[in-house]
Design an enzyme around this catalytic site. Structure first.
Site, PDB file in Angstrom:
ATOM      1  N   SER A  81     -19.384  37.924   1.357  1.00  0.00           N
ATOM      2  CA  SER A  81     -17.957  37.957   1.645  1.00  0.00           C
ATOM      3  C   SER A  81     -17.187  38.709   0.557  1.00  0.00           C
ATOM      4  CB  SER A  81     -17.455  36.516   1.825  1.00  0.00           C
ATOM      5  OG  SER A  81     -16.206  36.485   2.462  1.00  0.00           O
ATOM      6  N   ASP A 213     -20.045  36.661  13.579  1.00  0.00           N
ATOM      7  CA  ASP A 213     -19.157  36.355  12.458  1.00  0.00           C
ATOM      8  C   ASP A 213     -17.710  36.244  12.944  1.00  0.00           C
ATOM      9  OD1 ASP A 213     -17.654  36.428  10.058  1.00  0.00           O
ATOM     10  OD2 ASP A 213     -19.253  37.540   9.055  1.00  0.00           O
ATOM     11  N   HIS A 241     -20.668  33.925   9.643  1.00  0.00           N
ATOM     12  CA  HIS A 241     -20.284  34.543   8.372  1.00  0.00           C
ATOM     13  C   HIS A 241     -21.188  34.092   7.228  1.00  0.00           C
ATOM     14  CE1 HIS A 241     -17.694  36.709   5.686  1.00  0.00           C
ATOM     15  NE2 HIS A 241     -17.335  35.627   5.020  1.00  0.00           N
TER      16      HIS A 241
END
Length: 264
Positions: A81, A213, A241
């Site tokens: 991320s 995601d 994710h």
């Protein structure tokens, strides 16, 4: 496996080194080394995230680790991320210590380039600017007073399952809800200002796209790959994710396959 590597994991917003426990365990069981970093104000690091003033301040635990590596040792960095921004900054600071960089649904933006607004929005690195959609999903803390930019942010509980862990086991989601912490907004603002670093650009990069995601849209992941093409690309079609929870076995195979292209 005849060649063993040292993997160093960099978490995303709100998370800590704890989120990589499945990957770290699998790698260690197979003879590799695995180090899971807690960035400042994250995981079990005791710093108040509202006092983290910059990207470099946030990254200091990672910088300290890399700076203390023996001269003849290199590691494979793996980020998730917005932690991709921290990893890129570390590559620029210590390019001689990094043999490969793996971005798992992570911010992969070439240092010294302008980040498209569409990526700023989803990566939450708009220098703390609050928009209607952000206010809906995130709780902000204003450690410097209500007239200033927020100092930290945390996803509202009702969105955590859908945004982070929609395909992950319920027990991992339950664990995460006890460990997530507010993330330092001022640190993420610095991702847009990482200066160009030719040596870091020579480090082979790997991108791992997450197919289910709900946090980082597919088209935006594709845009990053197009703007800064990696040496290797993988798709985890069934991953949310948080691939470290939803697809740990498949992600382990990707990491070891990618690593096999370089010397330890």
């Amino acid at each position: 496996m005849s060649e063993h590597h040292h993997f160093v994991f960099v978490h995303g917003a709100g998370h800590g080194g704890w989120c990589w426990y499945k990957l770290a365990n699998s790698l260690r069981e197979n003879g590799h080394k695995a180090t899971c970093i807690d960035l400042k104000g994250s995981g079990i690091n005791l710093t108040d995230p509202n006092t983290v003033s910059s990207l470099d301040d946030y990254n200091q635990p990672l910088y300290d680790f890399l700076s203390q590596l023996p001269l003849d040792q290199k590691v494979i960095l793996v980020s998730h991320s917005v932690g991709g921004g921290s990893m890129t900054a570390a590559m620029c600071q210590y390019p001689s210590k990094v043999s490969m960089a793996v971005y798992v649904a992570a911010a992969m933006v070439k240092p010294g380039t302008i980040i498209p607004p569409i990526l700023k929005e989803v990566l939450k690195i708009c220098s703390g600017m609050i928009e209607t959609e952000a206010e809906k999903i995130w709780d902000f803390t204003f450690g410097n007073g209500p007239g200033n930019l927020p100092t930290s942010m945390m996803m509202k509980p009702e969105y955590v399952r859908d945004k982070y862990y929609n395909e992950s086991p319920m027990e991992d989601y339950t664990l995460a809800t006890t460990l997530l912490r507010p993330a330092p907004v001022m640190a993420f603002a610095g991702i847009v200002d990482i200066p160009a670093a030719p040596e870091a650009d020579k480090i082979p990069r790997v991108y791992v796209k997450t197919g289910k995601d709900n946090m980082f849209q597919s088209s935006r992941q594709d845009l990053m790959v197009t703007l800064w093409p990696p040496a290797q690309y993988f798709l985890l079609e069934e991953s949310d994710h948080s691939a470290f929870f939803s697809q740990p076995e498949a992600l382990y195979k990707i990491l070891t396959e990618a690593a096999s292209s370089i010397s330890p």
